[in-house]
Design a protein around this motif. Structure first.
Motif, PDB file in Angstrom:
ATOM      1  N   ALA A 118       0.557  -1.142  -0.029  1.00 52.81           N
ATOM      2  CA  ALA A 118      -0.106  -0.344  -0.129  1.00 52.81           C
ATOM      3  C   ALA A 118       0.900   1.566  -0.329  1.00 52.81           C
ATOM      4  N   GLY A 119       0.368   2.594  -0.161  1.00 50.82           N
ATOM      5  CA  GLY A 119       0.909   3.730  -0.699  1.00 50.82           C
ATOM      6  C   GLY A 119       0.154   4.792  -0.754  1.00 50.82           C
ATOM      7  N   ASP A 120       1.104   5.664  -1.670  1.00 52.25           N
ATOM      8  CA  ASP A 120       0.660   6.478  -2.737  1.00 52.25           C
ATOM      9  C   ASP A 120       1.085   7.793  -3.444  1.00 52.25           C
ATOM     10  N   LEU A 121       0.639   7.108  -4.964  1.00 51.13           N
ATOM     11  CA  LEU A 121       0.726   7.711  -6.218  1.00 51.13           C
ATOM     12  C   LEU A 121       0.758   9.360  -6.363  1.00 51.13           C
ATOM     13  N   PHE A 122       2.367  10.089  -6.263  1.00 48.59           N
ATOM     14  CA  PHE A 122       2.060  11.160  -7.247  1.00 48.59           C
ATOM     15  C   PHE A 122       2.395  11.372  -8.086  1.00 48.59           C
ATOM     16  N   CYS A 123       1.779  12.321  -8.967  1.00 51.57           N
ATOM     17  CA  CYS A 123       2.252  12.082 -10.524  1.00 51.57           C
ATOM     18  C   CYS A 123       1.702  13.426 -11.113  1.00 51.57           C
ATOM     19  N   ASP A 124       1.880  13.537 -11.850  1.00 48.58           N
ATOM     20  CA  ASP A 124       1.485  15.126 -13.134  1.00 48.58           C
ATOM     21  C   ASP A 124       0.535  15.920 -12.711  1.00 48.58           C
ATOM     22  N   PHE A 125      -1.028  14.819 -12.311  1.00 45.26           N
ATOM     23  CA  PHE A 125      -2.138  15.032 -12.196  1.00 45.26           C
ATOM     24  C   PHE A 125      -2.617  15.141 -10.502  1.00 45.26           C
ATOM     25  N   GLY A 126      -1.785  15.077  -9.073  1.00 43.36           N
ATOM     26  CA  GLY A 126      -1.868  15.260  -8.102  1.00 43.36           C
ATOM     27  C   GLY A 126      -1.573  13.452  -7.937  1.00 43.36           C
ATOM     28  N   HIS A 127      -2.466  13.574  -6.407  1.00 39.24           N
ATOM     29  CA  HIS A 127      -2.029  12.162  -5.611  1.00 39.24           C
ATOM     30  C   HIS A 127      -3.458  11.237  -5.444  1.00 39.24           C
ATOM     31  N   ASP A 134      -5.202  -3.095  -6.611  1.00 39.77           N
ATOM     32  CA  ASP A 134      -5.459  -1.634  -7.650  1.00 39.77           C
ATOM     33  C   ASP A 134      -4.499  -2.024  -8.865  1.00 39.77           C
ATOM     34  N   TYR A 135      -5.330  -1.567  -9.783  1.00 35.46           N
ATOM     35  CA  TYR A 135      -4.604  -2.010 -10.927  1.00 35.46           C
ATOM     36  C   TYR A 135      -5.065   0.562 -11.537  1.00 35.46           C
ATOM     37  N   LEU A 136      -3.535   1.146 -11.365  1.00 36.49           N
ATOM     38  CA  LEU A 136      -3.437   2.082 -11.734  1.00 36.49           C
ATOM     39  C   LEU A 136      -2.503   2.447 -13.045  1.00 36.49           C
ATOM     40  N   LEU A 137      -3.603   2.911 -13.799  1.00 33.46           N
ATOM     41  CA  LEU A 137      -3.098   3.266 -15.159  1.00 33.46           C
ATOM     42  C   LEU A 137      -2.438   4.308 -15.847  1.00 33.46           C
ATOM     43  N   LEU A 138      -1.687   4.383 -16.108  1.00 36.71           N
ATOM     44  CA  LEU A 138      -1.669   5.673 -16.509  1.00 36.71           C
ATOM     45  C   LEU A 138      -0.430   5.970 -17.605  1.00 36.71           C
ATOM     46  N   PRO A 139      -1.124   6.964 -17.905  1.00 34.99           N
ATOM     47  CA  PRO A 139      -1.042   7.220 -19.708  1.00 34.99           C
ATOM     48  C   PRO A 139       0.143   7.791 -20.069  1.00 34.99           C
ATOM     49  N   ARG A 140       0.815   7.186 -20.961  1.00 35.14           N
ATOM     50  CA  ARG A 140       2.200   7.196 -21.842  1.00 35.14           C
ATOM     51  C   ARG A 140       2.762   9.155 -21.246  1.00 35.14           C
ATOM     52  N   GLY A 141       3.823   8.940 -20.527  1.00 33.55           N
ATOM     53  CA  GLY A 141       3.970  10.503 -20.569  1.00 33.55           C
ATOM     54  C   GLY A 141       3.870  10.898 -19.427  1.00 33.55           C
ATOM     55  N   THR A 142       3.129  10.199 -18.266  1.00 31.89           N
ATOM     56  CA  THR A 142       3.490  10.796 -17.039  1.00 31.89           C
ATOM     57  C   THR A 142       3.981  11.043 -16.292  1.00 31.89           C
ATOM     58  N   MET A 143       4.698  11.897 -15.647  1.00 29.40           N
ATOM     59  CA  MET A 143       5.459  12.483 -14.344  1.00 29.40           C
ATOM     60  C   MET A 143       4.916  11.368 -13.508  1.00 29.40           C
ATOM     61  N   TRP A 144       5.559  10.352 -12.115  1.00 32.96           N
ATOM     62  CA  TRP A 144       4.913   9.998 -11.226  1.00 32.96           C
ATOM     63  C   TRP A 144       5.887   9.482 -10.623  1.00 32.96           C
ATOM     64  N   ARG A 145       5.390   9.312  -8.695  1.00 37.46           N
ATOM     65  CA  ARG A 145       6.626   8.355  -8.248  1.00 37.46           C
ATOM     66  C   ARG A 145       5.729   7.891  -6.889  1.00 37.46           C
ATOM     67  N   LEU A 146       6.509   6.547  -6.655  1.00 38.03           N
ATOM     68  CA  LEU A 146       4.872   6.252  -5.497  1.00 38.03           C
ATOM     69  C   LEU A 146       6.052   5.953  -4.606  1.00 38.03           C
ATOM     70  N   GLU A 147       5.390   6.048  -3.115  1.00 35.12           N
ATOM     71  CA  GLU A 147       5.736   6.003  -1.682  1.00 35.12           C
ATOM     72  C   GLU A 147       5.050   5.047  -1.267  1.00 35.12           C
ATOM     73  N   PRO A 148       5.633   4.152  -0.787  1.00 32.33           N
ATOM     74  CA  PRO A 148       4.609   2.907  -0.143  1.00 32.33           C
ATOM     75  C   PRO A 148       5.245   3.299   1.234  1.00 32.33           C
ATOM     76  N   SER A 149       3.592   2.631   1.754  1.00 30.05           N
ATOM     77  CA  SER A 149       3.653   2.765   3.295  1.00 30.05           C
ATOM     78  C   SER A 149       3.645   1.297   3.801  1.00 30.05           C
ATOM     79  N   ALA A 150       3.464   0.558   2.879  1.00 31.98           N
ATOM     80  CA  ALA A 150       4.191  -1.290   3.046  1.00 31.98           C
ATOM     81  C   ALA A 150       4.530  -1.674   1.640  1.00 31.98           C
ATOM     82  N   PRO A 151       5.731  -3.242   2.152  1.00 32.72           N
ATOM     83  CA  PRO A 151       6.052  -2.776   0.994  1.00 32.72           C
ATOM     84  C   PRO A 151       5.394  -3.673  -0.280  1.00 32.72           C
ATOM     85  N   THR A 152       5.878  -3.372  -0.978  1.00 31.45           N
ATOM     86  CA  THR A 152       4.960  -3.683  -2.442  1.00 31.45           C
ATOM     87  C   THR A 152       5.374  -4.276  -3.138  1.00 31.45           C
ATOM     88  N   ARG A 153       5.031  -4.770  -4.439  1.00 28.26           N
ATOM     89  CA  ARG A 153       5.347  -5.383  -5.397  1.00 28.26           C
ATOM     90  C   ARG A 153       4.139  -5.824  -6.615  1.00 28.26           C
TER      91      ARG A 153
END
Ligand code: FE2
Length: 383
Positions: A118-127, A134-153
């Motif tokens: 689990a955790g948080d996704l921060f990207c061009d569009f917000g949080h 979860d499926y997280l669909l990131l359109p081509r060219g989006t800038m993003w990063r993840l901040e896990p609050s628990a180890p994530t696979r």
């Protein structure tokens, strides 16, 4: 539009309804074109179509175990490469610490399926927060990063040089399976405000499979708002309300979640098992001759497979029959179980999938022999 040669005929001892009321002592084998949408034959065999005793040559059913990966790469682009072709690339990524840079995929849309964590996704569009399933669909060219609050696979599925779409829901209409209104989008919220900074920030951009790094003297995730009909979206498998019939085992295509160019992503979620006495209760034996089939097993017990645990993958190349394992076939037909609790992600590709180094390093080589005990034929098992 292709004009198929449609010749519905019935020859010999045969059922006139696919996947139901099979002749006694037979195994049904579907040979189908264009996924599950083209012409097909259902052949009633005296032996199981997976009854080989030897399998030689490089192309064969294979299985892989992602629980054996122990590397924790600090970049999404260093994730384990599993399989791919010119239209699709599948990777497996373990992340435990917040990313210290942004990622951008210039090669295509990226679909992240969160296997655990689990955790948080921060990207061009917000949080957006994320959690298991979860499926997280990131359109081509989006800038993003993840901040896990628990180890994530994460299973990463790139739609190379294309964009994901939703499947055509046909006669059940657009709100079936999941309502598009349930798709969450990122928000410009307090958590997003908290991450604004003037700190130097790296962006790792992947293009043609190569990674270049841009450095900004500030954090470029600095949007104050946005509008449009393009954004990352999130949907959890628990939001999927599967199509089913108590009288007919629906083909895997009924569980299509996202459509890429020359491949589809399907999600198998818990559902009741068919109750009609004549209906097949486990996936039918089939040769989906135009598609390779890659299945990632997420959770539950996999009702058509023996010796497969969460985190494993099976790969069935086009042109070879596949279907339930002997034990699963027998218990399934006896209707011992009322429902399936499995959750799995299937990637069906129109072009052949090449197995890559990451997958090859965690292969279970005995998989090809795992059908070896011959199952009892349909109506014997149903007794
Ligand atoms: Fe299949």
């Amino acid at each position: 539009m292709r004009n198929w040669i449609n010749i519905p005929r019935v020859e010999g001892r045969a059922s006139r309804q696919a996947h139901a009321d099979l002749p006694d002592g037979t195994f049904e084998h579907e040979i189908g074109r264009e996924g599950f949408f083209g012409p097909a034959a259902h052949i009633h065999h005296a032996h199981a179509p997976t009854g080989w005793v030897r399998f030689e040559g490089p192309i064969r059913p294979r299985a892989f175990d992602t629980t054996k990966f122990d590397a924790v790469p600090d970049s999404a682009w260093a994730a384990e490469p599993l399989a791919g072709n010119r239209r699709c690339a599948v990777r497996f990524w373990r992340i435990e610490a917040p990313m210290d840079h942004l990622a951008r995929n210039a090669d295509g849309d990226e679909l992240l399926f969160v296997h655990d964590g689990a955790g948080d996704l921060f990207c061009d569009f917000g949080h957006m927060s994320y959690t298991e399933g979860d499926y997280l669909l990131l359109p081509r060219g989006t800038m993003w990063r993840l901040e896990p609050s628990a180890p994530t696979r994460i299973l990463m599925i790139e739609a190379t040089d294309s964009a994901y779409k939703l499947p055509d829901k046909g006669i059940v209409g657009p709100h079936a399976i999941f309502d598009p209104a349930i798709l969450a989008v990122p928000e410009i919220d307090a958590a997003f405000d908290d991450q604004r900074s003037e700190a130097e920030t790296r962006v790792a951009v992947k293009r043609f499979g190569q990674v270049s790094t841009m450095v900004f003297p500030y954090n470029p995730l600095d949007a104050v708002g946005w509008h449009g009909d393009l954004a990352p979206v999130k949907v959890n498998w628990r939001d999927i309300r599967p199509l089913m019939s108590h009288r007919y085992h629906l083909p895997p295509s009924a569980h299509t979640t996202f459509v890429g160019e020359r491949f589809v992503v399907c999600t198998f979620v818990p559902r009741p098992i068919e109750t009609d006495p004549g209906a097949l209760k486990v996936p039918f034996f089939h040769s989906n001759v135009d598609y390779d089939e890659f299945i990632f097993y997420h959770r539950g017990s996999f009702f058509s497979r023996d010796n497969i645990h969460p985190g494993m993958i099976s790969l069935h190349p086009a042109g070879f029959a596949h279907g339930p394992h002997p034990k699963a076939f027998a218990t399934g037909q006896k209707a011992a179980r009322k429902e399936t609790d499995e959750v799995a992600v299937m990637i069906d590709t129109r072009d052949p999938l090449e197995v890559q180094a990451g997958a090859a390093s965690v292969e279970w080589t005995g998989y090809v022999d795992s059908w070896r005990t011959a199952p009892a034929a349909t109506n014997e098992a149903a007794e």
